[in-house]
Motif scaffolding. Structure first.
Motif, PDB file in Angstrom:
ATOM      1  N   HIS A   1       0.881  -0.998   0.130  1.00  0.00           N
ATOM      2  CA  HIS A   1      -0.149  -0.161   0.150  1.00  0.00           C
ATOM      3  C   HIS A   1       0.622   1.511  -0.161  1.00  0.00           C
ATOM      4  O   HIS A   1       0.301   2.122   0.665  1.00  0.00           O
ATOM      5  CB  HIS A   1      -0.542   0.006   0.998  1.00  0.00           C
ATOM      6  N   ASP A  25     -11.766   3.981   3.199  1.00  0.00           N
ATOM      7  CA  ASP A  25     -12.994   4.785   2.670  1.00  0.00           C
ATOM      8  C   ASP A  25     -14.723   4.828   3.244  1.00  0.00           C
ATOM      9  O   ASP A  25     -14.439   6.232   3.486  1.00  0.00           O
ATOM     10  CB  ASP A  25     -13.927   3.389   1.447  1.00  0.00           C
ATOM     11  N   GLU A  83      -4.324  -4.995   0.396  1.00  0.00           N
ATOM     12  CA  GLU A  83      -4.382  -3.532   0.054  1.00  0.00           C
ATOM     13  C   GLU A  83      -5.519  -3.281   0.033  1.00  0.00           C
ATOM     14  O   GLU A  83      -6.389  -1.792   0.311  1.00  0.00           O
ATOM     15  CB  GLU A  83      -3.570  -2.850  -0.961  1.00  0.00           C
ATOM     16  N   TYR A  84      -6.591  -4.406  -1.233  1.00  0.00           N
ATOM     17  CA  TYR A  84      -8.101  -3.712  -1.056  1.00  0.00           C
ATOM     18  C   TYR A  84      -8.884  -3.557   0.282  1.00  0.00           C
ATOM     19  O   TYR A  84      -9.853  -2.643   0.580  1.00  0.00           O
ATOM     20  CB  TYR A  84      -8.845  -4.722  -2.136  1.00  0.00           C
ATOM     21  N   ASP A 124      -7.973  -0.476   1.936  1.00  0.00           N
ATOM     22  CA  ASP A 124      -8.558   1.144   1.093  1.00  0.00           C
ATOM     23  C   ASP A 124     -10.379   1.312   1.146  1.00  0.00           C
ATOM     24  O   ASP A 124     -10.913   2.009   1.019  1.00  0.00           O
ATOM     25  CB  ASP A 124      -8.746   0.313  -0.604  1.00  0.00           C
TER      26      ASP A 124
END
Length: 258
Positions: free
Chosen positions: A63, A89, A81-82, A85
């Motif tokens: 990241h 958010d 890494e998602y 994310d």
């Protein structure tokens, strides 16, 4: 007679012969990491012997930043890494965040960088992992122990976000994983029990006691497991949602305390 130092092409050839798919890229990283020819030979021997590249280098790029990772510690995957994310958010400035099953602390370290003024804590059952996590996070905020048992009682009801890349590989599928994962990473960081969700069940069952009102639990899972995880969250009184990324081949299930 002393052998001549290896050229970049020599290193590439050695790695290709050992079956390294990304031999060109790995060779460059190994050459850059070795201060002397003898150091390079040691690094090549470890990689050719099957150690994960990240363990050989002592770091992983995750990241957007370099994270220290040590031998015997789970190597964070790019798909995770998602998870970061999704957490970014949802997180508000000043959030209290817990990186559960933290491993080397990569998720927590990424969130500490990305979320303004947040407080990041981390926990793992493996003291080898937590020792590594203390290289990437404030040491006094990394705790040893089994899930929520590791956390200080002062955090109960104060956590805005629980983030967990808990083990979710079914026990029967461990044998089909790549050799470097099976042989170099701790079994407990991979094996999620018969259906892969043993740890997820325990996380979901206790999360509500630690989350603030409106706080969220985010867990990575396989896409096929997500409906079961969502059902677990719903039964535990959390509002459940699933997010996915085809590009990252990643699935995150989110449970929010009402």
């Amino acid at each position: 007679m002393v052998s001549a130092p290896r050229t970049h092409a020599d290193v590439v050839s050695a790695l290709r012969a050992a079956g390294c798919v990304f031999a060109e890229e790995e060779a460059q990283l190994l050459v850059e990491a070795a201060p002397t020819p003898s150091d390079l030979e040691r690094l090549i021997a470890r990689r050719v012997g099957g150690e994960p590249l990240e363990h050989v280098l002592g770091q992983v790029f995750f990241h957007g930043r370099r994270i220290a990772v040590r031998e015997g510690v789970f190597v964070p995957r790019r798909r995770t890494e998602y998870l970061v994310d999704c957490a970014i958010d949802l997180a508000q400035p000043g959030a209290v965040i817990v990186d559960m099953c933290c491993g080397c602390g990569a998720v927590g370290a990424a969130l500490a960088t990305a979320v303004e003024a947040c407080e990041v804590y981390a926990a793992d059952i493996d003291p080898v992992a937590t020792a590594c996590a203390r290289l990437n996070l404030p040491p006094h905020r990394v705790f040893d122990g089994d899930l929520f048992d590791a956390l200080p009682g002062a955090l109960r009801g104060r956590v805005d976000m629980l983030v967990a890349n808990a083990p979710y590989v079914p026990s029967g599928s461990i044998g089909s994983m790549p050799r470097e994962a099976r042989c170099s990473e701790p079994r407990h960081a991979l094996d999620g029990g018969p259906d892969g969700l043993d740890v997820h069940r325990r996380l979901v069952a206790d999360a509500g006691r630690w989350l603030t009102e409106g706080g969220s639990l985010l867990v990575e899972s396989a896409a096929s497991q997500a409906p079961v995880v969502r059902d677990l969250m719903t039964r535990a009184g959390l509002d459940a949602d699933t997010r996915g990324s085809e590009e990252a081949d990643a699935t995150v299930v989110i449970g929010t305390r009402r």
